[in-house]
Every structure is written in structure tokens, then in C-alpha cells.
Design an enzyme around this catalytic site. Structure first.
Site, short mmCIF file in Angstrom:
data_model
loop_
_atom_site.label_atom_id
_atom_site.label_comp_id
_atom_site.label_asym_id
_atom_site.label_seq_id
_atom_site.Cartn_x
_atom_site.Cartn_y
_atom_site.Cartn_z
N ALA A 8 2.43 37.04 -14.22
CA ALA A 8 2.24 38.10 -13.23
C ALA A 8 1.60 37.49 -11.99
CB ALA A 8 1.36 39.22 -13.79
N GLY A 12 6.60 36.43 -9.67
CA GLY A 12 6.95 37.35 -10.76
C GLY A 12 6.24 38.67 -10.65
N ASN A 102 12.34 26.88 -7.75
CA ASN A 102 12.99 26.09 -6.71
C ASN A 102 13.65 24.88 -7.35
OD1 ASN A 102 12.09 27.71 -4.50
ND2 ASN A 102 10.07 26.79 -4.70
N LYS A 185 19.26 26.57 -1.03
CA LYS A 185 17.82 26.83 -1.09
C LYS A 185 17.06 25.55 -1.44
CE LYS A 185 13.76 28.88 -1.86
NZ LYS A 185 13.47 29.79 -2.98
N GLU A 268 4.96 20.60 -7.00
CA GLU A 268 6.26 20.40 -7.64
C GLU A 268 7.00 19.22 -7.02
OE1 GLU A 268 8.02 24.40 -9.26
OE2 GLU A 268 7.57 24.68 -7.14
#
Length: 308
Positions: A8, A12, A102, A185, A268
Site C-alpha cells: 500500500a 499501489g 519499471n 516507458k 533500481e
């Protein structure tokens, strides 16, 4: 349709909150600590498109439930392995897995875990962050979630999903060419996150400098060259298209990676810049700007690991 949102957090929590606002059957799979917090405060969203205060259904990995129709996975790439293990008990033979991560390399672990057929394609464009008190803060006009069958086929399950997603206060867009959308993207976010993180600046001041704009364009061209050599389903000239998009963005726009760095959190880098750098090395493509960005990000990660 029974919908499970993994976590959450900023993404999300936002899209799950919008679906819950509409009246869909949404459950959030969360950690024990987050569950206790949300039971006390509710799910709070501050947004340009309207604030929300919700009391969502919550479940932890230790609890039991019948299989969900769809699972939205919006974790960071370095959390994916744990997320796959956590959601296994909540899936069935017909459960759709909709990843919003991503990049591209997350697809293979999901396919290995759940099967080629069950993993559909997805991505999102939204600027959100999680405030210290747990509130989800959504700050940009754009709040899109794009999804579709990776085969490009119009299936009964995607039509049902479209019905569930329609009528929300966020844009849920069905795509018949989701693979291309995901690669486009990927190119955009790899450039945007890399440039803003390396320069430690929002996009505006970078592109205002002639040298900054040239660096952005050079990086986009490097990424396009790698993807073309990989035979990814990208449009010709996508680097120039994405440059125009970056030029039209609000001057104060920051990438989520840059925000993570400001909070001294992991990045990331391996999933985004590292994956393409490895492919460039395999194919002997010179990518000097990407190499510099990756080096900067790896030095940052070494530093926060040492500090810990």
C-alpha cells in the site's frame, strides 16, 4: 472482480485507493507493521485529483484467502523476489498478474513463477511519494495506468478487467500494444531517473543548460541504439520523441529514483541502467553517458551500504 494490491505504498496505494473509491473489491497485501498503521489511520491520499480517506481490506502473507482474479504488483525491483513468494498462496490457475514495475527484466521471474499465460503487461505514469506519516501524496496532473495482453489479443479476461478499471478517478488505459508501451516507458524512465539522479537536480535546470540538454539527448540515443540492437519493439526515432516529452515536463519534476536517493534508500539502478549496460557490453555498443550514470549510482549504493 477480486483485486489484490501488493503493498500500500505510493503507487499501489494510489491506484488501489482509486479503485476502492469507485467501489471495486480491493484488498491490500501488506506487512504487519503497515497493517497496524493503516488500521489506525486508514489509507490517506492527498492528490491533485481529490483527497481520499479510506478503510481498506488488509491481509498479510500469513493469512488465508481464496484466489484473487488479478494481482497488481507495484513493488521496487529489489523487492520482487519476496513479493513473488508472498503472493503465491493468493493466486489460482486463472489469476492474472499485472506488474507495474519499471523496466523489462522483471517479466522473466514472474513468468517463471506463474506461467507465461498468467502474466499480462502493464506500466504507469504517476508522480507519487509516501510521506513520513504514511500519507500517499500525488502531485502531478498525470495519473495513468496502462495494461494489456502481451500477445496483443482481445481476450474475455481483458474485457472484464477493463470493466473493473473503468469509471475511476485515475486513467486506466487498455493497450493493444503493451509490449511497445513498456519498452518506450523503459527508455524514458531509464533516461529520466539516470539524468536527474546523476545531476542531483530536477529536470528543469538540467535541460536549461545547453550541455545538460545535449547530455539528455546523448543518453536517449544510447538507449535507443541498445534497444534497436536487441530488436525491442520500439518506434524509429523514439529518442527524439522522448526528448520532446522531457522538454515539455514541469521544471520541478523529479524522478522516483532521485527521491529515493534523497531519502538514502536503495535504487533500481541494476534493474534499469544496469540491465541495458550489460546488453550494450554484450553487443559491443559504446554507451559513455550510461556508463557514467551507472557508476554514479553504484558508488551511491556502496556508500549507503557502508554507512549502514
Amino acid at each position: 472482480m477480486k483485486i489484490l494490491i501488493v503493498g500500500a505504498g505510493a503507487i499501489g496505494g494510489y491506484f488501489g485507493g482509486r479503485l476502492l473509491e469507485k467501489g471495486e473489491d480491493v484488498t491490500f497485501l501488506v506487512r504487519e507493521g503497515r497493517k497496524k498503521k493503516l488500521q489506525q489511520t486508514g489509507l490517506k491520499i492527498q492528490s491533485k485529483h481529490g483527497d481520499l480517506q479510506l478503510q481498506p481490506k488488509l491481509i498479510t502473507k500469513k493469512e488465508q484467502s481464496s484466489p484473487f482474479d488479478i494481482v497488481l504488483v507495484s513493488t521496487k525491483s529489489y523487492q520482487l523476489e519476496d513479493a513473488i513468494e508472498d503472493i503465491q498462496p493468493f493466486t489460482g490457475p486463472k489469476t492474472m498478474i499485472l506488474p507495474l514495475l519499471n523496466g523489462i527484466s522483471h517479466l522473466q521471474p514472474l513468468i517463471r513463477a506463474f506461467g507465461e499465460e498468467r502474466v499480462i503487461g502493464g506500466l504507469c505514469f504517476v508522480e507519487t511519494t509516501l510521506a513520513e506519516d504514511g500519507t500517499i501524496v500525488q502531485t502531478s496532473p498525470v495519473h495513468q495506468l496502462i495494461y494489456g495482453e502481451r500477445t496483443g489479443k482481445k481476450t474475455e479476461r481483458i474485457e472484464k478487467l477493463e470493466q473493473a478499471f473503468s469509471g475511476t478517478k485515475a486513467e486506466f488505459i487498455k493497450s493493444d500494444n503493451i509490449n511497445q508501451e513498456m519498452w518506450h516507458k523503459y527508455l524514458f524512465i531509464t533516461a529520466m531517473s539516470g539524468i536527474t539522479s546523476m545531476m542531483e537536480s530536477p529536470i528543469g535546470p538540467i535541460r536549461d543548460l545547453e550541455t545538460g540538454r545535449r547530455t539528455i539527448h546523448a543518453l536517449l540515443q544510447e538507449l535507443e541504439a541498445i534497444m534497436e540492437k536487441m530488436e525491442a519493439p520500439i518506434q524509429p526515432g523514439i529518442a527524439d520523441t522522448q526528448l520532446s516529452r522531457i522538454e515539455s515536463m514541469a521544471a520541478g519534476m523529479k524522478s522516483s529514483m532521485q527521491r529515493d536517493i534523497e531519502k538514502l534508500q536503495p535504487t533500481e539502478a541494476e534493474h534499469l541502467q544496469g540491465y541495458l549496460l550489460a546488453r550494450a557490453k554484450e553487443m559491443e555498443i559504446a554507451v559513455p553517458v550510461l556508463e557514467v550514470i551507472y557508476t554514479k549510482l553504484k558508488l551511491y549504493e556502496q556508500k549507503i551500504n557502508i554507512d549502514k
